[in-house]
Design a protein around this motif. Structure first.
Motif, PDB file in Angstrom:
ATOM      1  N   LEU A 113       0.803  -1.216   0.000  1.00 41.73           N
ATOM      2  CA  LEU A 113       0.000   0.000   0.000  1.00 41.73           C
ATOM      3  C   LEU A 113       0.833   1.263   0.000  1.00 41.73           C
ATOM      4  O   LEU A 113       0.294   2.366  -0.090  1.00 41.73           O
ATOM      5  N   LEU A 138      -8.009  -1.091  -2.451  1.00 46.30           N
ATOM      6  CA  LEU A 138      -7.098  -2.216  -2.233  1.00 46.30           C
ATOM      7  C   LEU A 138      -7.452  -3.399  -3.095  1.00 46.30           C
ATOM      8  O   LEU A 138      -6.593  -4.032  -3.712  1.00 46.30           O
ATOM      9  N   ARG A 143      -5.071  -4.962  -5.959  1.00 51.39           N
ATOM     10  CA  ARG A 143      -4.555  -6.332  -5.902  1.00 51.39           C
ATOM     11  C   ARG A 143      -4.969  -7.134  -7.120  1.00 51.39           C
ATOM     12  O   ARG A 143      -4.284  -8.047  -7.545  1.00 51.39           O
TER      13      ARG A 143
END
Ligand SMILES: Nc1ncnc2c1ncn2[C@@H]1O[C@H](COP(=O)(O)OP(=O)(O)OP(=O)(O)O)[C@@H](O)[C@H]1O
Ligand SMILES: [Mg+2]
Lengths: 265, 329
Positions: A113, A259, A263
């Motif tokens: 991150l 996120l 991903r």
């Protein structure tokens, strides 16, 4: 060619902390300012034009005098500046993906991150710089924050919170949309109505009922009201609370989505 | 996430791939590939556009999830320990992954800092890399002003901040002029000599030939051959005769005569009046050419040489799948 055989082997150093990685990304944002000062121009030109035009063209008609109008308008234009700013960070993200830069970041053994945290650091910096410039121009034109330095400081903290919350919308967009210009077009298509149909430029009292109903619950209006309150020293806790509803909700909803999208990519 | 100790024994391959596969919608980009790349070797993946080279490399570099199969890189399992894999590899993608707004030096310092080097160590490493890659003069210019060759070198330099166990290079010389290509080749050889395992992709047989100890040929996501360059050429034959006819209308007649003289497997080039055939020896080629001339077929040009990638494909796939054939249809 200098001999590449002379290049020493290099072992991996101790893994850095996530925070230190994020700061490196922040440093990158500062460097970009230095190399591409034009981007600052993009960020502040629209709000400067808005400030000048609205104050001098409409100010007298809307508030009796340009001075009174500026007093009303400046806190709101700061909100608009930060919200428009967020579009550029979405564009930056989309550009980085397009240029394959994220491939490089993702093959490094860093906190996955960190690039986003770094973008945020860069954004905060951009919001601060753009906000300061607009405020400085306001002061030159005669704007006076009744609440003084403390009020202004409080308003800037709120402003950063707003920028942070709204920023997620454009990070998600930057992850979803393939080209930076599409991010910009989509961003402004959404933002223009939302910022115009707010209380930034005019008092909603003169608007038709249906529009006023929207304007009064428009998160941009709630943010603007709190900003005015902070800079005038009349703010209530409830106003600040209402201003933060949207940024908090956006963070809670979109941070995890960011996120997931990252991903997956 | 713990990186865990690498379980790599000295003789284990640096890269071990079993049945790796990945689709995009209906496209099977990589359709089950096995590979073993020994440590310290330059290994080339040779294939045409769309063969699945980039997809394979991106999976091995943890940038893309495989649909099936498994792989270890320097003893780390791709699925279970991607973070450990990242610590052992570097990847230079098909397109430069640099920040165009920053200078070459700043790019390298930024990446060094991300690896965890201190401010000073990062500066020093950046300076060493810039010097080693002949970029010291351009160090303080923005990357957007770099030439293609300079970008390539900077991109590779960025992959060597920490000396990787395995370096992935996706078409490292595509788009470079011959002299820049030579430089990159030299660089790759020196890296391998220093113990870095290199897995590179290329569309050029010559490049694979020049650099790699072993070559895997892939097409449509499958490995269709693997071996040393010598083995692959032996399977194809190196005495290839290429003939360009003066008049394209004579193509069929000439092809028939060459086939009769030198055996089946005459290939029609994708463009122009070009024929290619395995001649075996210069004498046999000479005899065949004399026959064409005697029959009144005008020749614009002819040459003997190593097979082109098309021709290797033709030989390896028995002609069922040759790009030249597809283009001719
Ligand atoms: N992200 C993607 N989405 C959809 N299809 C993809 C994607 N990436 C690759 N493909 C498809 O997968 C196949 C293999 O692509 P890949 O990029 O791996 O080939 P390549 O061998 O690297 O080709 P090139 O020499 O052109 O770089 C192609 O048919 C391509 O269209
Ligand atoms: Mg490719």
């Amino acid at each position: 060619m200098t001999d590449i055989a002379s290049l020493k082997r290099m072992e991996r150093p101790a893994p850095p902390s996530g925070l230190s990685n994020a700061l490196v990304f922040g440093w990158r944002a500062v460097l970009k300012f230095r190399h591409v000062p034009e981007q600052l121009f993009d960020l502040v030109m629209t709000p400067i034009m808005f400030t000048l035009l609205f104050t001098f063209v409409f100010g007298g008609a809307l508030a009796g005098s340009p001075d009174d109008y500026l007093q009303f308008f400046l806190p709101g234009i700061l909100v608009q500046t930060v919200v428009f700013n967020a579009v550029y960070s979405g564009m930056g993200l989309s550009t980085d993906f397009q240029k394959g830069l994220f491939d490089r970041f993702r093959t490094l053994p860093v906190w996955s991150l960190a690039p986003f945290a770094g973008l945020m650091v860069g954004d905060i910096l951009r919001h601060l710089i753009a906000g300061m410039i607009i405020l400085a121009i306001g002061l030159m034109l005669g704007y006076r924050p009744e609440a003084g330095i403390l009020g202004v400081a409080g308003a800037f903290v709120l402003l950063l919170g707003i920028g942070f919350g709204v920023g997620w919308i454009f990070l998600v967009l930057g992850l979803l949309v393939r080209t930076p210009t599409t991010v910009m077009t989509l961003g402004f298509t959404f933002l223009f109505p939302v910022t115009f149909a707010s209380n930034i430029m005019v008092d909603p009292a003169t608007m038709p009922d249906w529009l006023r109903a929207f304007v009064e619950v428009n998160p941009v209006s709630l943010m603007t009201t709190a900003m005015r309150g902070l800079m005038a020293g009349t703010v209530t806790a409830a106003e600040i609370g209402r201003a933060l509803i949207a940024p908090v909700a956006l963070t809670v909803l979109l941070a995890p989505l960011t996120l997931i999208l990252y991903r997956r990519k | 996430m713990k990186d865990g100790p690498s379980t790599l024994a000295p003789d284990d391959p640096a890269i071990r791939v079993r049945g790796l596969a990945r689709s995009f919608g209906a496209t099977q980009a990589v359709a089950g590939i096995d590979l073993d790349v020994p440590r310290g070797m330059i290994f080339a993946i040779l294939g045409p556009n769309g063969a699945g080279k980039t997809t394979l490399l991106r999976m091995l570099a943890t940038l893309l999830e495989p649909d099936a199969g498994e792989a270890t890189v320097m003893g780390h399992d791709l699925r279970r320990a991607p973070h450990a894999v990242r610590g052992a590899i570097a990847m230079t993608g098909q397109f430069a992954s640099l920040d165009e707004d920053l200078t070459g030096r700043e790019n390298l310092i930024m990446l060094s800092r991300l690896w965890g080097f201190g401010r000073r160590a990062a500066r020093e490493r950046a300076a060493d890399l810039l010097a080693a890659f002949d970029l010291a003069d351009a160090a303080n210019r923005q990357v957007q002003d770099y030439s293609g060759g300079m970008r390539r070198r900077l991109d590779i330099a960025a992959s060597l901040i920490v000396t990787p166990g395995v370096l992935f290079l996706d078409e490292p010389t595509t788009g470079l002029d011959p002299s820049a290509r030579q430089k990159v080749w030299r660089l790759i050889r020196r890296l391998a000599a220093s113990g870095v395992t290199i897995l590179l992709t290329t569309q050029y047989l010559e490049e694979a030939d020049q650099l790699a100890a072993r070559i895997a040929v892939i097409d449509h996501g499958r490995k269709i051959a693997e071996g040393t360059s010598r083995e692959l050429k032996a399977a194809t034959g190196s005495g290839f005769l290429h003939v360009t006819l003066a008049d394209a209308a004579e193509l069929e007649r000439a092809a028939g005569m060459l086939a009769a003289r030198l055996g089946a497997g005459v290939q029609r080039g994708a463009e122009g009046a070009v024929l290619s055939v395995m001649a075996g020896s210069p004498e046999a080629a000479n005899a065949a050419l004399s026959e064409l001339i005697a029959a009144g077929i005008g020749l614009a040009d002819f040459s003997m040489g190593t097979p082109t990638l098309d021709e290797v494909f033709f030989a390896l796939t028995g002609g069922s799948d040759a790009p030249a054939e597809e283009a001719a249809q």
